[in-house]
Motif scaffolding. Structure first.
Motif, PDB file in Angstrom:
ATOM      1  N   ARG A 317     -45.209  -4.686 -26.496  1.00  0.00           N
ATOM      2  CA  ARG A 317     -46.532  -6.010 -26.447  1.00  0.00           C
ATOM      3  C   ARG A 317     -47.722  -4.309 -26.262  1.00  0.00           C
ATOM      4  O   ARG A 317     -48.675  -4.261 -26.726  1.00  0.00           O
ATOM      5  CB  ARG A 317     -46.824  -6.650 -25.826  1.00  0.00           C
ATOM      6  CG  ARG A 317     -46.503  -8.069 -26.369  1.00  0.00           C
ATOM      7  CD  ARG A 317     -46.428  -9.241 -25.979  1.00  0.00           C
ATOM      8  NE  ARG A 317     -46.514  -9.015 -24.748  1.00  0.00           N
ATOM      9  CZ  ARG A 317     -45.800  -9.619 -23.422  1.00  0.00           C
ATOM     10  NH1 ARG A 317     -44.928  -9.698 -24.621  1.00  0.00           N
ATOM     11  NH2 ARG A 317     -45.801  -9.676 -22.917  1.00  0.00           N
ATOM     12  N   ALA A 318     -47.486  -3.244 -24.834  1.00  0.00           N
ATOM     13  CA  ALA A 318     -48.464  -2.296 -24.928  1.00  0.00           C
ATOM     14  C   ALA A 318     -49.130  -1.607 -25.341  1.00  0.00           C
ATOM     15  O   ALA A 318     -49.694  -1.003 -25.510  1.00  0.00           O
ATOM     16  CB  ALA A 318     -48.031  -2.185 -23.414  1.00  0.00           C
ATOM     17  N   GLY A 319     -48.172  -1.215 -26.152  1.00  0.00           N
ATOM     18  CA  GLY A 319     -47.582  -0.628 -27.122  1.00  0.00           C
ATOM     19  C   GLY A 319     -47.722   1.264 -26.617  1.00  0.00           C
ATOM     20  O   GLY A 319     -47.894   2.123 -27.177  1.00  0.00           O
ATOM     21  N   ALA A 320     -47.286   1.527 -25.063  1.00  0.00           N
ATOM     22  CA  ALA A 320     -47.256   2.723 -24.570  1.00  0.00           C
ATOM     23  C   ALA A 320     -46.618   2.284 -23.018  1.00  0.00           C
ATOM     24  O   ALA A 320     -46.631   1.547 -23.090  1.00  0.00           O
ATOM     25  CB  ALA A 320     -48.666   3.152 -24.602  1.00  0.00           C
ATOM     26  N   ALA A 321     -45.833   3.324 -22.694  1.00  0.00           N
ATOM     27  CA  ALA A 321     -45.410   2.679 -21.890  1.00  0.00           C
ATOM     28  C   ALA A 321     -46.194   3.316 -20.779  1.00  0.00           C
ATOM     29  O   ALA A 321     -45.931   4.666 -19.409  1.00  0.00           O
ATOM     30  CB  ALA A 321     -43.987   4.430 -20.951  1.00  0.00           C
ATOM     31  N   ILE A 326     -49.343  -2.021 -19.130  1.00  0.00           N
ATOM     32  CA  ILE A 326     -47.893  -3.249 -19.458  1.00  0.00           C
ATOM     33  C   ILE A 326     -48.556  -4.040 -18.437  1.00  0.00           C
ATOM     34  O   ILE A 326     -48.024  -5.043 -18.238  1.00  0.00           O
ATOM     35  CB  ILE A 326     -47.163  -1.878 -18.635  1.00  0.00           C
ATOM     36  CG1 ILE A 326     -46.665  -0.553 -19.228  1.00  0.00           C
ATOM     37  CG2 ILE A 326     -45.815  -3.376 -17.613  1.00  0.00           C
ATOM     38  CD1 ILE A 326     -45.212   0.277 -18.763  1.00  0.00           C
ATOM     39  N   ARG A 327     -48.972  -3.872 -17.061  1.00  0.00           N
ATOM     40  CA  ARG A 327     -49.740  -5.012 -16.195  1.00  0.00           C
ATOM     41  C   ARG A 327     -50.747  -5.554 -17.127  1.00  0.00           C
ATOM     42  O   ARG A 327     -50.358  -7.210 -17.142  1.00  0.00           O
ATOM     43  CB  ARG A 327     -50.770  -4.140 -15.509  1.00  0.00           C
ATOM     44  CG  ARG A 327     -51.220  -5.036 -14.643  1.00  0.00           C
ATOM     45  CD  ARG A 327     -51.813  -4.198 -13.463  1.00  0.00           C
ATOM     46  NE  ARG A 327     -53.716  -4.175 -14.254  1.00  0.00           N
ATOM     47  CZ  ARG A 327     -54.349  -5.112 -14.621  1.00  0.00           C
ATOM     48  NH1 ARG A 327     -54.358  -6.308 -14.113  1.00  0.00           N
ATOM     49  NH2 ARG A 327     -55.462  -4.675 -14.999  1.00  0.00           N
ATOM     50  N   GLN A 328     -51.309  -5.333 -18.202  1.00  0.00           N
ATOM     51  CA  GLN A 328     -52.187  -6.754 -18.904  1.00  0.00           C
ATOM     52  C   GLN A 328     -51.565  -6.755 -20.130  1.00  0.00           C
ATOM     53  O   GLN A 328     -51.169  -8.469 -19.804  1.00  0.00           O
ATOM     54  CB  GLN A 328     -53.431  -5.688 -19.549  1.00  0.00           C
ATOM     55  CG  GLN A 328     -54.515  -4.853 -18.893  1.00  0.00           C
ATOM     56  CD  GLN A 328     -54.909  -4.414 -19.748  1.00  0.00           C
ATOM     57  OE1 GLN A 328     -55.917  -4.786 -20.478  1.00  0.00           O
ATOM     58  NE2 GLN A 328     -55.322  -2.904 -19.612  1.00  0.00           N
ATOM     59  N   ALA A 329     -50.130  -6.861 -20.324  1.00  0.00           N
ATOM     60  CA  ALA A 329     -48.783  -6.883 -21.133  1.00  0.00           C
ATOM     61  C   ALA A 329     -48.111  -8.362 -20.681  1.00  0.00           C
ATOM     62  O   ALA A 329     -47.815  -9.198 -21.192  1.00  0.00           O
ATOM     63  CB  ALA A 329     -48.796  -6.211 -21.367  1.00  0.00           C
ATOM     64  N   LEU A 330     -48.189  -7.729 -19.046  1.00  0.00           N
ATOM     65  CA  LEU A 330     -47.026  -8.450 -18.586  1.00  0.00           C
ATOM     66  C   LEU A 330     -47.733 -10.168 -18.427  1.00  0.00           C
ATOM     67  O   LEU A 330     -47.383 -11.060 -18.095  1.00  0.00           O
ATOM     68  CB  LEU A 330     -47.332  -7.764 -16.888  1.00  0.00           C
ATOM     69  CG  LEU A 330     -45.354  -7.398 -16.701  1.00  0.00           C
ATOM     70  CD1 LEU A 330     -45.546  -6.790 -16.066  1.00  0.00           C
ATOM     71  CD2 LEU A 330     -44.166  -6.881 -17.140  1.00  0.00           C
ATOM     72  N   ALA A 331     -49.052  -9.964 -17.610  1.00  0.00           N
ATOM     73  CA  ALA A 331     -49.965 -11.466 -17.684  1.00  0.00           C
ATOM     74  C   ALA A 331     -49.555 -12.570 -18.887  1.00  0.00           C
ATOM     75  O   ALA A 331     -49.854 -13.451 -19.220  1.00  0.00           O
ATOM     76  CB  ALA A 331     -51.068 -10.584 -17.867  1.00  0.00           C
ATOM     77  N   LYS A 332     -49.536 -11.721 -20.732  1.00  0.00           N
ATOM     78  CA  LYS A 332     -49.181 -12.222 -21.801  1.00  0.00           C
ATOM     79  C   LYS A 332     -48.156 -12.606 -22.290  1.00  0.00           C
ATOM     80  O   LYS A 332     -47.938 -13.142 -22.982  1.00  0.00           O
ATOM     81  CB  LYS A 332     -49.858 -11.932 -22.796  1.00  0.00           C
ATOM     82  CG  LYS A 332     -51.112 -11.522 -22.599  1.00  0.00           C
ATOM     83  CD  LYS A 332     -52.511 -10.074 -23.526  1.00  0.00           C
ATOM     84  CE  LYS A 332     -53.087  -9.981 -23.389  1.00  0.00           C
ATOM     85  NZ  LYS A 332     -53.792  -8.940 -24.941  1.00  0.00           N
ATOM     86  N   THR A 333     -46.454 -12.851 -20.712  1.00  0.00           N
ATOM     87  CA  THR A 333     -45.315 -12.462 -21.211  1.00  0.00           C
ATOM     88  C   THR A 333     -45.107 -14.382 -21.623  1.00  0.00           C
ATOM     89  O   THR A 333     -45.703 -15.261 -21.437  1.00  0.00           O
ATOM     90  CB  THR A 333     -45.011 -12.664 -19.642  1.00  0.00           C
ATOM     91  OG1 THR A 333     -44.943 -11.623 -19.504  1.00  0.00           O
ATOM     92  CG2 THR A 333     -42.939 -13.509 -19.979  1.00  0.00           C
TER      93      THR A 333
END
Length: 377
Positions: A317-321, A326-333
């Protein structure tokens, strides 16, 4: 001429290695692979590997293969900090899964915050970990408080456990679990006979158990992992301790049942996962795990599997490592796993998945009750 050829070969090799590294996405893992909880740390790693194998077979993440970089934290804060520092500074991982024991995870949380790298724990259950305001820390494990609130009433009303002796490993998790369960049971009119602690790796519980037997409790609550717990319950049988046994830890695992043998019969355990959970996602996971390792998965196998899937979904979801993305994308799990669905609340504590109370019968965890981890937990 020969030196020129060698130099060219070395340069070409370095370029090839760099290209190969660029084609992989590294994820750090810190688990106890030595010491008295090595059984459990290895189970987490095995579950993590299953998740990565599945994902890589489907093309990986962002078109790249996922590579696990695994470090042994031994469940010790100082060694866990060293492992986390290595993963971030040397291996350049953008996210870490770990680090099992709550005290070790607390230490790793400081490293995550210092370097701004997300840390996700699928195991550490000390209730206050997500109350510390660390925006780089996420947890997919149940908390001790949730298990106590969900199942204490059943233990008191249905098993008639009124007078309880508490035995736990002397660390943040063991002390926390004992506090949560004793508070809930005392609130229902139960009595605490005693609280006793042991160190990781203890092999002689006889003196402690003699004291417990003399107190004649209805039940004995135990917070222990596979190796310590299996030794403890076998010695309970040897000293003819007749009290009912319940607790938290790795009780509902094939490893524990194998090591404890007949002494495991009738034990009740509050756990976030059992291989007997009737879900399609779980049946698939159980089949894959058994095929890979020749044994049934336990709570830590599922914890590693869930954690890595959630992390890999977030990277996609982050589109990059990139750690912050990644932190922001984790919140949308929004993930469905073997033991339910997982989302994160504002404190980055997962909710929506199930926890179960099981009774061991001939080594198999029979589900007695089930509860869902709620958003306010």
């Amino acid at each position: 001429m020969r030196m020129t050829t060698i130099a060219a070969a070395i340069a070409a090799s370095a370029v090839a290695m760099a290209a190969q590294a660029a084609d992989t996405i590294k994820i750090g893992v810190i688990q106890p692979l030595t010491g008295s909880v090595a059984y459990n740390g290895a189970a987490d790693v095995n579950g993590s590997k299953i998740a990565v194998k599945e994902r890589n077979a489907k093309g990986g993440v962002l078109g790249k293969q996922v590579e696990l970089v695994i470090e042994d934290g031994e469940c010790q804060p100082s060694k866990t900090v060293s492992a986390a520092e290595k993963l971030v500074q040397q291996d350049k991982v953008p996210v870490i899964s770990g680090a099992f024991c709550s005290s070790a995870t607390i230490a790793a949380m400081g490293v995550a915050q210092k370097y701004k790298v997300p840390l996700l724990s699928g195991v550490s259950s000390k209730s206050d970990l997500t109350e510390r305001g660390n925006e780089w820390f996420f947890r997919t494990a149940e908390t001790d408080g949730l298990l106590a609130r969900a199942f204490a009433k059943i233990l008191v009303d249905q098993l008639h456990l009124k007078k309880i002796a508490y035995i736990g490993v002397n660390d943040d998790w063991g002390r926390g679990g004992m506090t949560e369960f004793s508070t809930q049971i005392e609130g229902m009119g139960g009595e605490t006979a005693m609280k006793l602690y042991f160190d990781h790796g203890t092999t002689d519980f006889y003196t402690m158990l003699t004291r417990v037997r003399a107190a004649k409790p209805d039940g004995v609550f135990v917070a222990a992992e596979t190796q310590d717990g299996s030794i403890l319950v076998k010695q309970m049988k040897e000293v003819n301790l007749q009290s009912k046994v319940f607790g938290v830890g790795s009780w509902a695992t094939a490893d524990f049942a194998r090591l404890a043998g007949d002494a495991s019969q009738g034990i009740h355990a509050a756990v976030p996962y059992a291989y007997t959970i009737d879900r399609a996602e779980n049946k698939k996971f159980v089949a894959e795990y058994k095929s890979a390792y020749g044994e049934l998965p336990g709570k830590y196998s599922a914890a590693g599997y869930n954690a890595l899937n959630i992390i890999m979904d977030a990277i996609e979801r982050a589109g990059a490592a990139d750690p912050d993305k990644i932190r922001q994308a984790l919140a949308k799990t929004d993930y469905n796993g073997p033991n339910g669905s997982f989302k994160f609340n504002s404190k980055r504590q997962a909710y929506g998945f199930d926890a179960v109370l099981v009774r061991l019968n001939k080594g198999e965890p029979e589900i007695v009750a089930q509860a869902t981890v709620t958003a306010d937990e």
